[in-house]
Scaffold this motif. Structure first.
Motif, mmCIF file in Angstrom:
data_model
loop_
_atom_site.group_PDB
_atom_site.id
_atom_site.type_symbol
_atom_site.label_atom_id
_atom_site.label_comp_id
_atom_site.label_asym_id
_atom_site.label_seq_id
_atom_site.Cartn_x
_atom_site.Cartn_y
_atom_site.Cartn_z
ATOM 1 N N ASP A 157 4.414 -55.122 15.992
ATOM 2 C CA ASP A 157 4.451 -54.642 14.586
ATOM 3 C C ASP A 157 4.084 -53.161 14.598
ATOM 4 O O ASP A 157 2.861 -53.006 14.904
ATOM 5 N N TYR A 192 -3.458 -46.399 12.057
ATOM 6 C CA TYR A 192 -2.457 -47.105 12.103
ATOM 7 C C TYR A 192 -1.039 -46.381 11.255
ATOM 8 O O TYR A 192 -0.679 -46.895 10.462
ATOM 9 N N THR A 214 3.270 -51.317 12.632
ATOM 10 C CA THR A 214 2.253 -50.917 11.535
ATOM 11 C C THR A 214 1.074 -51.257 11.898
ATOM 12 O O THR A 214 -0.221 -50.941 11.365
ATOM 13 N N LYS A 215 1.012 -52.188 12.982
ATOM 14 C CA LYS A 215 -0.303 -52.528 13.551
ATOM 15 C C LYS A 215 -0.737 -51.836 15.096
ATOM 16 O O LYS A 215 -1.584 -52.341 15.630
ATOM 17 N N LYS A 269 5.413 -46.632 11.284
ATOM 18 C CA LYS A 269 6.332 -47.415 10.561
ATOM 19 C C LYS A 269 7.325 -48.182 11.547
ATOM 20 O O LYS A 269 7.919 -49.036 11.003
ATOM 21 N N THR A 270 7.907 -47.510 12.460
ATOM 22 C CA THR A 270 8.928 -47.867 13.484
ATOM 23 C C THR A 270 8.558 -47.596 14.955
ATOM 24 O O THR A 270 7.559 -47.105 15.234
ATOM 25 N N PRO A 308 -7.046 -47.391 8.134
ATOM 26 C CA PRO A 308 -5.560 -47.211 8.061
ATOM 27 C C PRO A 308 -4.914 -46.066 8.583
ATOM 28 O O PRO A 308 -3.923 -46.090 9.201
#
Length: 615
Positions: free
Chosen positions: A431, A360, A433-434, A363-364, A357
């Protein structure tokens, strides 16, 4: 492209190959002018100035060649910043038009052969040799019915035009004249769609269709182009963004014209295309994967390899190079893994990183863009130490439009030749977050500075014939960009082990491409085999599917990256060894970039001449 999965024994053998002789890349033997030895001998006594009449004949032919191509593919001209044909769509997929174009190419080739090359100076000889190379490559594609495969999930005329509708793409929409040009262009879309459908029906009867998986991925794009009304259609977008500076009369006239064209002609044509693809074409598409499954497919693929790599390498040779490079990079993973906190087998490092995690952090979309903006500032300070030849055009950073975001990869588009539009690095953030952080530095070095932007923008600023300024080949273009990634280590940008992993992993992707592209198109691999190999080697999941389908849609296109970069690295090593303390990296880069895009053998001959002059 018999089933084949590389075993550990094969990879171990590839490690041994990595320690053997350097990779030999040659150009087409029928094009002697691009052979380094032949070129060196032929250019032993080059006149300081070209004979005036001979030069004028060459430049006239070169300009006519460029204009013929611009009329044949007006969208390419628009992408190049040549606005003369912004109101034209062209119908290059029409068999009759295609036949006329190949006739033109033969005529150009015959005329070029009548021009005495020995009367030209060095600069003009380069133009002569590149034009001869390009014409040979174009004519080599004539036997293969590429016009029967007019759409893929990677590119199609309807989607390209739709991406222009917001005015942020290559076709500007700021003046009344530009609005009229775009309207005239999209009004020709129904004819293009009907010709594409007719071509695909011929392909269905003759066994020349796209793989079914590609149309499954492409169909949603065409369905997205549909709407309940003209006003809600994407091709009506210019009216919603119409500048307030337009007169009331122009606003009313353009609004009515767009509403009529979109509602009465374009929308019905888009519905015909989506319905045909879903109900007729997709069920008839082949279940095979590679180009070799098509009639004359093996020769077709070899012709594509020649154009993509500017070499005569065979698929089997490229496949072996790919395995060798995969093994070499995985050996470096064994050293890097512990620095990241990983203690498993080297080949498993990408899978482990992909599951962490901490890699990654976004968030935006804005957070992603901020990293690229900071990196751009750092490079602006560091790159002048490595380059004396810098483009004047600025580089802008933008997000990929939503319509093409699902199937696009981060990429670069060149500035307009007239300076009206900057070069653009497009980041594809589906996305945030990815969106992995480890590959961002090496990606920007490739797509932005000093990769595509330094090469392509500079190419447009050099005093070159238009066909060279706006043309090129994949091996040099992508090879330079991949080579540019390696400069990050010298600039201290990979001191963070995570960013160096990202660099190696992206290099591993380019090596893997050699394996899977040739695997699918020459060795009988299935789509599923390619996805599995990419997943096992790279740790990708969804991206493995997207990448595999890209190589299915564009056979051989992805081969130029690694083949080209290997050649540039080899030439740099040759120059550094030969010149010792006299070697200058900025001077080497100026030699590589200073004549624009070259076939690899011409580049090799040029570097060899430079080495000799420095000695």
């Amino acid at each position: 492209m018999s089933p084949f999965r590389p075993t550990r024994a094969v990879l171990a053998a590839a490690v041994a190959l990595a320690l053997s002789a350097p990779l030999a890349l040659t150009a087409s033997p029928s094009y002697a002018a691009t052979q380094p030895a032949a070129a060196a001998a032929a250019d032993a006594a080059v006149p300081a100035a070209s004979d005036g009449a001979t030069q004028r004949a060459l430049l006239k032919l070169a300009d006519q060649y460029y204009d013929a191509n611009a009329r044949y593919e007006p969208l390419n001209a628009t992408e190049n910043g040549d606005s003369r044909f912004d109101d034209q769509l062209g119908l290059s997929i029409a068999p009759a038009q295609r036949a006329r174009q190949f006739k033109l190419y033969r005529q150009f080739s015959q005329r070029l052969q009548q021009i005495p090359r020995e009367r030209l100076n060095h600069t003009d000889r380069v133009s002569y040799d590149i034009l001869a190379y390009e014409l040979q490559g174009l004519l080599a594609m004539e036997p293969y019915p590429e016009h029967l495969l007019p759409i893929t999930q990677m590119d199609s005329v309807p989607v390209t035009l739709a991406n222009y509708a917001g005015g942020e793409g290559s076709q500007p929409l700021t003046t009344v004249k530009q609005y009229e040009a775009y309207l005239h262009r999209i009004s020709q879309l129904p004819a293009w769609i009907d010709q594409a459908i007719a071509n695909m029906r011929v392909g269905m009867r003759s066994g020349v269709t796209q793989p079914q998986a590609l149309m499954v991925s492409a169909l949603p794009q065409f369905q997205q182009l549909l709407s309940d009304s003209a006003e809600s259609n994407i091709f009506y977008t210019p009216i919603k963004k119409m500048p307030a500076s337009f007169s009331a009369a122009d606003q009313q006239r353009l609004t009515a014209a767009y509403r009529k064209a979109v509602g009465e002609r374009i929308l019905p044509a888009l519905k015909r295309l989506a319905t045909f693809v879903e109900q007729d074409y997709l069920p008839a598409c082949r279940t095979s994967t590679g180009l070799s499954a098509l009639p004359n497919g093996a020769a077709w693929y070899q012709a594509r390899i020649a154009n993509a790599t500017t070499t005569t390498l065979k698929p089997e040779e490229i496949h072996a190079i790919g395995l060798k490079e995969v093994a070499r990079i995985q050996a470096q993973f064994a050293i890097l893994g512990p620095q990241l906190g990983y203690d498993g087998p080297a080949a498993g490092l990408p899978v482990w990183v992909a599951a962490q995690p901490k890699f990654y952090p976004f968030k935006t979309e804005d957070e992603v863009q901020a990293v690229y903006h900071k990196l751009k500032d750092v490079l602006d300070a560091k790159l002048p130490q490595m380059f004396t030849l810098l483009p004047k055009a600025p580089l802008d950073l933008r997000l990929e439009p939503e319509l093409s975001r699902a199937t696009a990869s981060d990429h670069y588009t060149p500035p307009a030749g007239d300076g009206s539009r900057p070069g653009v690095f497009w980041s594809v953030v589906n996305d945030p977050t990815k969106y992995g952080s480890t590959g961002m530095t090496t990606l920007f070095l490739h797509e932005g500075k000093p990769g595509h932007h330094f090469h392509i923008a500079l190419n447009q600023e050099l005093n070159l014939p238009k066909f060279r300024k706006f043309g090129g080949n994949n091996a040099f273009t992508e090879g330079w960009a991949l080579y540019a990634e390696t400069l990050g280590k010298e600039m201290g940008l990979f001191e963070d082990p995570a960013q160096y992993f990202g660099h190696l992993n992206d290099e591993l992707l380019r090596a893997t491409r050699l394996v899977v592209d040739t695997g699918m198109h020459a060795k009988g691999w299935t789509r599923e085999q390619s996805i599995a190999y990419m997943h096992d080697t790279l740790g990708y999941d969804v991206t493995a599917k997207t990448e595999t389908e890209r190589y299915m849609a564009w056979p051989a296109q992805a081969l130029g990256y690694k083949i080209g970069s290997l050649k540039i690295v080899a030439l740099r090593e040759r120059a550094a060894k030969a010149l010792g303390s006299k070697f200058s990296l900025p001077a080497f880069h100026a030699v590589v970039l200073g004549d624009g895009t070259l076939p690899l053998a011409l580049l090799e001959a040029k570097v060899d001449r430079w080495i000799a002059s420095q000695q």
